[in-house]
Write a protein that holds these residues in place. Structure first.
Motif, PDB file in Angstrom:
ATOM      1  N   UNK A  50      22.414  30.966  21.949  1.00  0.00           N
ATOM      2  CA  UNK A  50      22.404  30.206  23.202  1.00  0.00           C
ATOM      3  C   UNK A  50      23.457  30.727  24.173  1.00  0.00           C
ATOM      4  N   UNK A  51      24.627  31.048  23.630  1.00  0.00           N
ATOM      5  CA  UNK A  51      25.712  31.513  24.500  1.00  0.00           C
ATOM      6  C   UNK A  51      25.511  32.977  24.900  1.00  0.00           C
ATOM      7  N   UNK A  52      24.884  33.752  24.021  1.00  0.00           N
ATOM      8  CA  UNK A  52      24.522  35.119  24.393  1.00  0.00           C
ATOM      9  C   UNK A  52      23.533  35.076  25.563  1.00  0.00           C
ATOM     10  N   UNK A  53      22.542  34.146  25.485  1.00  0.00           N
ATOM     11  CA  UNK A  53      21.552  34.021  26.555  1.00  0.00           C
ATOM     12  C   UNK A  53      22.213  33.619  27.875  1.00  0.00           C
ATOM     13  N   UNK A  54      23.200  32.759  27.790  1.00  0.00           N
ATOM     14  CA  UNK A  54      23.911  32.347  29.019  1.00  0.00           C
ATOM     15  C   UNK A  54      24.575  33.543  29.685  1.00  0.00           C
ATOM     16  N   UNK A  60      25.143  39.754  32.870  1.00  0.00           N
ATOM     17  CA  UNK A  60      26.299  40.410  32.240  1.00  0.00           C
ATOM     18  C   UNK A  60      25.970  40.785  30.798  1.00  0.00           C
ATOM     19  N   UNK A  61      26.789  41.652  30.242  1.00  0.00           N
ATOM     20  CA  UNK A  61      26.699  42.017  28.838  1.00  0.00           C
ATOM     21  C   UNK A  61      27.695  41.193  28.039  1.00  0.00           C
ATOM     22  N   UNK A  62      27.431  41.063  26.739  1.00  0.00           N
ATOM     23  CA  UNK A  62      28.429  40.423  25.878  1.00  0.00           C
ATOM     24  C   UNK A  62      29.532  41.430  25.563  1.00  0.00           C
ATOM     25  N   UNK A  63      30.618  40.920  24.963  1.00  0.00           N
ATOM     26  CA  UNK A  63      31.764  41.791  24.659  1.00  0.00           C
ATOM     27  C   UNK A  63      31.356  42.943  23.742  1.00  0.00           C
ATOM     28  N   UNK A  64      30.584  42.629  22.722  1.00  0.00           N
ATOM     29  CA  UNK A  64      30.199  43.687  21.782  1.00  0.00           C
ATOM     30  C   UNK A  64      29.172  44.644  22.388  1.00  0.00           C
ATOM     31  N   UNK A  65      28.345  44.161  23.286  1.00  0.00           N
ATOM     32  CA  UNK A  65      27.432  45.072  23.986  1.00  0.00           C
ATOM     33  C   UNK A  65      28.227  46.018  24.885  1.00  0.00           C
ATOM     34  N   UNK A  66      29.266  45.515  25.509  1.00  0.00           N
ATOM     35  CA  UNK A  66      30.123  46.384  26.328  1.00  0.00           C
ATOM     36  C   UNK A  66      30.829  47.422  25.461  1.00  0.00           C
ATOM     37  N   UNK A  67      31.322  46.978  24.311  1.00  0.00           N
ATOM     38  CA  UNK A  67      32.000  47.908  23.393  1.00  0.00           C
ATOM     39  C   UNK A  67      31.041  49.004  22.945  1.00  0.00           C
ATOM     40  N   UNK A  68      29.830  48.614  22.614  1.00  0.00           N
ATOM     41  CA  UNK A  68      28.833  49.590  22.155  1.00  0.00           C
ATOM     42  C   UNK A  68      28.495  50.586  23.265  1.00  0.00           C
ATOM     43  N   UNK A  69      28.383  50.099  24.487  1.00  0.00           N
ATOM     44  CA  UNK A  69      28.053  50.977  25.606  1.00  0.00           C
ATOM     45  C   UNK A  69      29.209  51.910  25.958  1.00  0.00           C
ATOM     46  N   UNK A  70      30.422  51.447  25.698  1.00  0.00           N
ATOM     47  CA  UNK A  70      31.605  52.265  26.012  1.00  0.00           C
ATOM     48  C   UNK A  70      31.773  53.411  25.013  1.00  0.00           C
ATOM     49  N   UNK A  71      31.491  53.143  23.745  1.00  0.00           N
ATOM     50  CA  UNK A  71      31.713  54.150  22.698  1.00  0.00           C
ATOM     51  C   UNK A  71      30.685  55.272  22.797  1.00  0.00           C
ATOM     52  N   UNK A  72      31.084  56.430  22.285  1.00  0.00           N
ATOM     53  CA  UNK A  72      30.162  57.573  22.268  1.00  0.00           C
ATOM     54  C   UNK A  72      28.905  57.215  21.483  1.00  0.00           C
ATOM     55  N   UNK A 195      37.284  44.550  34.848  1.00  0.00           N
ATOM     56  CA  UNK A 195      37.260  43.092  35.012  1.00  0.00           C
ATOM     57  C   UNK A 195      35.815  42.692  35.295  1.00  0.00           C
ATOM     58  N   UNK A 196      35.259  41.912  34.374  1.00  0.00           N
ATOM     59  CA  UNK A 196      33.816  41.640  34.409  1.00  0.00           C
ATOM     60  C   UNK A 196      33.467  40.230  34.867  1.00  0.00           C
ATOM     61  N   UNK A 197      34.418  39.305  34.821  1.00  0.00           N
ATOM     62  CA  UNK A 197      34.047  37.927  35.120  1.00  0.00           C
ATOM     63  C   UNK A 197      35.270  37.079  35.429  1.00  0.00           C
ATOM     64  N   UNK A 198      35.283  35.878  34.865  1.00  0.00           N
ATOM     65  CA  UNK A 198      36.385  34.954  35.123  1.00  0.00           C
ATOM     66  C   UNK A 198      37.672  35.527  34.529  1.00  0.00           C
ATOM     67  N   UNK A 199      38.701  35.631  35.355  1.00  0.00           N
ATOM     68  CA  UNK A 199      40.008  36.064  34.845  1.00  0.00           C
ATOM     69  C   UNK A 199      41.035  35.156  35.489  1.00  0.00           C
ATOM     70  N   UNK A 200      41.337  34.089  34.759  1.00  0.00           N
ATOM     71  CA  UNK A 200      42.181  33.035  35.311  1.00  0.00           C
ATOM     72  C   UNK A 200      43.533  33.065  34.636  1.00  0.00           C
TER      73      UNK A 200
END
Length: 577
Positions: A50-54, A60-72, A195-200
């Motif tokens: 549910x939170x992944x869908x949000x 946006x991507x999730x944290x692990x999707x960003x990590x996967x896209x960043x790595x070779x 910086x991808x989103x909320x940074x408070x």
């Protein structure tokens, strides 16, 4: 002098371990490693689909999707701190924080190992829970020790306020993250932030000290968000109006570049890392390429008995970790209970210290045997000298712990083991070479400290699913606790049946509690170890860590094998070759 006298070690498994015992060990480990896999998956799922869908609904991507896209592409990332906060619940809502709401991982970007710190935006919008700051700071310290480029994937709504008293104050409170940012910068370690989103609040500060800061169109960095501004100043405005890319890229200059979305930002981060000096690891390999061990690493799970009281051959463990199963054992005739040697891991020289198991010779009583997995005088002196030599030669050092502690008693005190131990502590405390510690099975008492346990600052400490970290075993502590009620054979003295049952129940409770505390997930939950790994993936983790040790160019002394102090040590202790 260029000769490094490595020799083949190890034997085919069937020559020292029968099929039935091997299979039984494999089955026992498999059950535990299945639990490890299931729990890793649970952490990786964050707060669930549910939170992944949000997150996806926001584009946006999730944290692990960003990590996967960043790595070779095709490379593995190596997480650390996966089980921080495992099993704990916080706040009145009894909420969990998988991985403490942040992903910290070693990842290869354009062939360079980097430390990646990514707020898990599927867990309370990437907020900081108790232990989240410590987990981030631990990852920053790993990066500092190895001089690894550090990439922040920031999407953080600030402190999880219901638990603020457990993450805000103190020497390792959230503010210490920014000190670590500063230390990395002062040591010249590259830091780049997306910086991808909320940074408070703190989430806004984390990227600022980076050398380069990118913002997507829906990202904002604010000291206080829109809700707080409305309450404090009665002003109605959005957080994007307050601190979005329009403000920070074009006015305040707190960020450098504005990009449309996650994918574009990650591509920009990869381009930045590509501009950094390339890894020195290939240079230090010389003509030696990475070669798998002659004996499969997968056999480790069948060689190590789950029962910590059962013995195995430590040489066979090393034979399944070093390239081609080639090792130069240094000072083999001294302190037989300790195994010290040099081998290659992924083509790069690495020192190993391991505890032998079973029985070994007693130099004071020719022909007699004594228990191994214990630190005696000569063994302590040997690993002190070896540790110093590795440091002098710039060789990364791996400690493989399966230790019961120091020798005790009248003879041990007369031999001054306290002083020998302090010598070892001083050596390990002042070494600057990267050290990595693996708790293979038991890590008991002061032996855990002496073998470069976490209090002595290894860059990374790994545990297996059969690790047992404690001052003493549960049964031993139960006996110590009820010592005044036991005779010399540890039998209960009283003849009163009610009293006897009470003592028996008390001893069982103490033993059970201590056994529970020794669970590796308890250690991982409270950051007493950095990661739990399968035995079969141990070489992969070590390969990554050793290569990362050689990556930085000129940041620490790395001597070529012609001028190793290790050669002098061998000549002095073993005579001329």
């Amino acid at each position: 002098m260029t000769h490094v006298p490595v020799v083949p070690i190890g034997r085919a498994r069937r020559s020292f371990l029968d099929d039935a015992t091997f299979a039984a060990n494999l089955d026992a480990i498999a059950a535990r490693e299945a639990t490890l896999g299931a729990r890793r998956a649970e952490v990786a799922a964050g707060w669930g689909p549910e939170y992944v869908a949000r997150v996806h609904a926001k584009g946006k991507l999730t944290a692990r999707e960003r990590l996967l896209a960043l790595a070779d592409p095709g490379t593995r990332t190596f997480e650390v701190g996966t089980f921080v906060n495992w099993g704990l619940e916080f706040g009145e809502g009894k909420q969990k924080s998988p991985g403490a709401g942040v992903v910290t991982a070693f990842a290869q970007v354009h062939g360079r190992w980097c430390m990646v710190i990514a707020n898990d935006n599927t867990v309370a919008s990437g907020s900081w829970w108790p232990k989240t700051p410590e987990k981030i700071e631990r990852a920053q310290m790993m990066a500092l020790r190895l001089r690894l480029p550090t990439v922040y994937l920031v999407d953080c709504s600030g402190l999880f306020l219901p638990e603020q008293s457990r993450s805000f104050p103190g020497a390792t409170g959230a503010g210490h993250i920014f000190k670590m940012n500063s230390l990395l910068s002062s040591h010249g370690v590259p830091q780049v932030a997306g910086v991808f989103g909320d940074c408070i609040a703190g989430g806004g500060y984390m990227p600022i000290i980076s050398d380069r800061v990118y913002m997507t169109e829906q990202a904002y960095m604010v000291i206080a968000g829109a809700a707080l501004i409305k309450g404090a100043k009665s002003q109605k405005m959005t957080s994007l109006d307050i601190g979005g890319p329009e403000v920070h890229v074009h006015v305040s200059r707190c960020a450098d570049v504005r990009v449309p979305d996650d994918d574009t930002l990650i591509a920009a981060l990869r381009r930045d890392i590509a501009k950094l000096p390339s890894s020195g690891a290939d240079y230090y390999r010389g003509e030696a390429g990475p070669v798998d061990p002659r004996f499969g690493t997968g056999e480790l799970a069948g060689i190590l008995p789950v029962d910590h009281r059962e013995a195995y051959d430590a040489t066979e463990v090393l034979a399944r970790l070093v390239d081609q199963s080639l090792l130069w054992e240094v000072m083999p005739s001294v302190g037989e209970e300790m195994l010290c040697g040099i081998g290659r891991v992924n083509g790069l020289w690495c020192g190993f210290v391991a505890n032998r198991q079973g029985l070994v010779g007693d130099p004071a009583r020719p022909g007699a045997r004594r228990p191994a997995a214990i630190l005696y005088r000569a063994g302590i002196a040997k690993i002190s000298a070896f540790s110093r030599a590795c440091n002098d030669d710039g060789i990364p050092l791996v400690w493989l712990q399966d230790i019961s502690g120091f020798d005790i008693g009248h003879e041990a005190e007369r031999q001054g083991l306290l002083a020998y131990g302090s010598n070892l502590i001083y050596t390990n405390s002042t070494n600057t070479v990267p050290m990595f510690t693996v708790l293979l099975r038991k890590a008991s008492g002061a032996g855990y400290y002496a073998m470069a346990g976490l209090p002595y600052d290894p860059v990374v400490q790994l545990s297996t699913t059969i690790s047992r970290l404690s001052v003493m075993e549960g049964r031993t502590l139960a006996i110590a606790t009820y010592n005044t009620k036991l005779d010399d054979d540890f039998q209960i003295v009283t003849r009163d049946e009610a009293e006897r049952r009470k003592i028996e129940a008390g001893m069982r409770a103490v033993e059970a509690r201590i056994e529970g505390d020794m669970d590796p997930w308890v250690a991982a939950r409270q950051m007493d170890t950095d990661e739990i790994v399968e035995l079969g993936e141990l070489r992969s983790y070590l390969s990554m860590l050793v290569e990362a040790s050689y990556q930085g160019i000129g940041q620490r002394r790395i001597k070529n094998s012609r001028i190793w102090s290790m050669h002098d040590l061998a000549i002095l202790s073993e005579g001329l070759r």
